[in-house]
Design an enzyme around this catalytic site. Structure first.
Site, PDB file in Angstrom:
ATOM      1  N   ASP A 148     -29.134  29.060  19.094  1.00  0.00           N
ATOM      2  CA  ASP A 148     -30.560  29.401  19.019  1.00  0.00           C
ATOM      3  C   ASP A 148     -30.886  30.135  17.723  1.00  0.00           C
ATOM      4  O   ASP A 148     -31.956  29.911  17.126  1.00  0.00           O
ATOM      5  CB  ASP A 148     -30.968  30.269  20.217  1.00  0.00           C
ATOM      6  N   ARG A 208     -22.612  24.589  27.287  1.00  0.00           N
ATOM      7  CA  ARG A 208     -22.159  25.345  28.465  1.00  0.00           C
ATOM      8  C   ARG A 208     -23.221  25.237  29.539  1.00  0.00           C
ATOM      9  O   ARG A 208     -24.371  25.603  29.321  1.00  0.00           O
ATOM     10  CB  ARG A 208     -21.975  26.821  28.112  1.00  0.00           C
ATOM     11  N   ASP A 241     -27.199  34.258  21.052  1.00  0.00           N
ATOM     12  CA  ASP A 241     -26.908  32.824  21.154  1.00  0.00           C
ATOM     13  C   ASP A 241     -26.884  32.213  19.758  1.00  0.00           C
ATOM     14  O   ASP A 241     -27.924  32.102  19.104  1.00  0.00           O
ATOM     15  CB  ASP A 241     -27.982  32.146  22.023  1.00  0.00           C
ATOM     16  N   THR A 244     -22.487  27.393  35.743  1.00  0.00           N
ATOM     17  CA  THR A 244     -21.024  27.451  35.923  1.00  0.00           C
ATOM     18  C   THR A 244     -20.317  28.026  34.710  1.00  0.00           C
ATOM     19  O   THR A 244     -19.142  28.391  34.789  1.00  0.00           O
ATOM     20  CB  THR A 244     -20.473  26.040  36.155  1.00  0.00           C
TER      21      THR A 244
HETATM   22  C1  PRP Z   1     -22.057  28.234  22.553  1.00  0.00           C
HETATM   23  C2  PRP Z   1     -21.121  28.349  21.372  1.00  0.00           C
HETATM   24  C3  PRP Z   1     -19.853  27.748  21.888  1.00  0.00           C
HETATM   25  C4  PRP Z   1     -19.887  28.150  23.337  1.00  0.00           C
HETATM   26  C5  PRP Z   1     -18.937  29.294  23.541  1.00  0.00           C
HETATM   27  O1  PRP Z   1     -22.569  26.967  22.655  1.00  0.00           O
HETATM   28  O2  PRP Z   1     -21.583  27.721  20.217  1.00  0.00           O
HETATM   29  O3  PRP Z   1     -19.790  26.338  21.756  1.00  0.00           O
HETATM   30  O4  PRP Z   1     -21.218  28.581  23.647  1.00  0.00           O
HETATM   31  O5  PRP Z   1     -18.858  29.630  24.869  1.00  0.00           O
HETATM   32  P1  PRP Z   1     -17.527  29.439  25.725  1.00  0.00           P
HETATM   33  O6  PRP Z   1     -16.399  29.954  24.882  1.00  0.00           O
HETATM   34  O7  PRP Z   1     -17.798  30.279  26.938  1.00  0.00           O
HETATM   35  O8  PRP Z   1     -17.387  27.978  26.058  1.00  0.00           O
HETATM   36  P2  PRP Z   1     -23.675  26.571  23.771  1.00  0.00           P
HETATM   37  O9  PRP Z   1     -23.006  26.074  24.999  1.00  0.00           O
HETATM   38  O10 PRP Z   1     -24.630  27.694  23.915  1.00  0.00           O
HETATM   39  O11 PRP Z   1     -24.347  25.287  23.140  1.00  0.00           O
HETATM   40  P3  PRP Z   1     -25.221  25.146  21.797  1.00  0.00           P
HETATM   41  O12 PRP Z   1     -24.283  25.366  20.625  1.00  0.00           O
HETATM   42  O13 PRP Z   1     -25.707  23.751  21.890  1.00  0.00           O
HETATM   43  O14 PRP Z   1     -26.318  26.173  21.841  1.00  0.00           O
HETATM   44  N1  URA Z   2     -22.313  31.412  23.027  1.00  0.00           N
HETATM   45  C1  URA Z   2     -23.092  32.087  22.146  1.00  0.00           C
HETATM   46  O1  URA Z   2     -23.801  31.483  21.338  1.00  0.00           O
HETATM   47  N2  URA Z   2     -23.072  33.433  22.188  1.00  0.00           N
HETATM   48  C2  URA Z   2     -22.302  34.113  23.025  1.00  0.00           C
HETATM   49  O2  URA Z   2     -22.316  35.356  22.990  1.00  0.00           O
HETATM   50  C3  URA Z   2     -21.510  33.396  23.945  1.00  0.00           C
HETATM   51  C4  URA Z   2     -21.528  32.044  23.910  1.00  0.00           C
END
Ligand code: PRP
Ligand code: URA
Length: 210
Positions: free
Chosen positions: A204, A105, A201, A109
């Site tokens: 993380d 994400r 997160d 945005t």
């Molecule tokens: C997180 C999570 C989803 C997304 C959800 O990933 O694992 O993929 O956010 O958010 P959304 O429904 O608003 O799209 P992130 O983009 O943080 O990436 P990562 O898994 O690499 O940390």
């Molecule tokens: N992605 C995450 O990992 N946590 C949230 O709460 C939203 C998006």
């Protein structure tokens, strides 16, 4: 609740969900518990897999028994956090194929950005279960499922651990044919697109990157 959305309220899942929500749960325990939750959720999400009859010779006699029919499953984790669910689901379906879709994400945005896409070659003969612990705005899940659909799988399910109402709305609107499984529907998103109360997160916390 939408007819295609199932909230898994099994006590073992709810207990483990509490553990991963807890801010004092460290990386090792968080990772192990996400995997355990994925196993339990997979058990329920595969309840409708088709079976076929086979003849089995037991030590006593021949009998008609059942095995899974067809080419079976492919799991598709959304990178990164979806990776945390892969070992757990493979405990139950070790012969499944695994595809990967890389999305992150954009922090400004909140829109998903695609950076990787590798699906099993025979995905059109498989039922696909897309994995991501968090369904927040729904942007990542909607885009990942759009990408999977281009390869014409037999069916698609989406397995997440925590869903926001906003994400469920977006996903069921964009892909009404996809069944959604979650362990909890939380209250709402905050202004940064994080789920409240959520667990922070997920990527993380699984990989210890913060
Ligand atoms: C997180 C999570 C989803 C997304 C959800 O990933 O694992 O993929 O956010 O958010 P959304 O429904 O608003 O799209 P992130 O983009 O943080 O990436 P990562 O898994 O690499 O940390
Ligand atoms: N992605 C995450 O990992 N946590 C949230 O709460 C939203 C998006």
């Amino acid at each position: 609740m939408h007819k295609n959305v199932f909230v898994m309220d099994h006590p073992l899942i709810q207990h483990k969900l509490t553990l991963i929500r807890d801010v004092s749960t460290g990386t090792k325990s968080f990772r192990e518990t996400v995997s355990e939750i994925a196993t339990l959720m997979c058990y329920e999400a595969t309840r409708d897999l088709p079976l076929m009859d086979v003849i089995t010779q037991t030590p006593m006699q021949k009998t008609t028994t059942q095995v899974l029919a067809g080419r079976k499953l492919a799991f598709v984790p959304i990178l990164r956090a979806g990776l945390g669910m892969v070992d757990g689901v493979l405990q139950l379906v070790p012969s499944a194929k695994v595809g990967h879709i890389g999305l992150y994400r954009d922090h400004e945005t909140l829109k998903p950005v695609e950076y990787y896409n590798k699906l099993p070659a025979d995905v059109e003969q498989r039922d696909v279960i897309v994995l991501d612990p968090m369904l927040a705005t729904g942007g990542s899940a909607v885009d990942a499922i759009t990408i999977v659909k281009r390869s014409n799988p037999k069916s698609i399910k989406f397995l997440c651990i925590i869903a926001a109402p906003e994400g469920i709305e977006a996903l069921t609107q964009a892909h009404p044919d996809v069944t959604v499984y979650c362990a909890a529907v939380d209250e709402r998103l905050n202004e940064d697109g994080y789920i409240l109360p959520g667990l922070g997160d997920a990527g993380d916390r699984i990989f210890g990157t913060k």
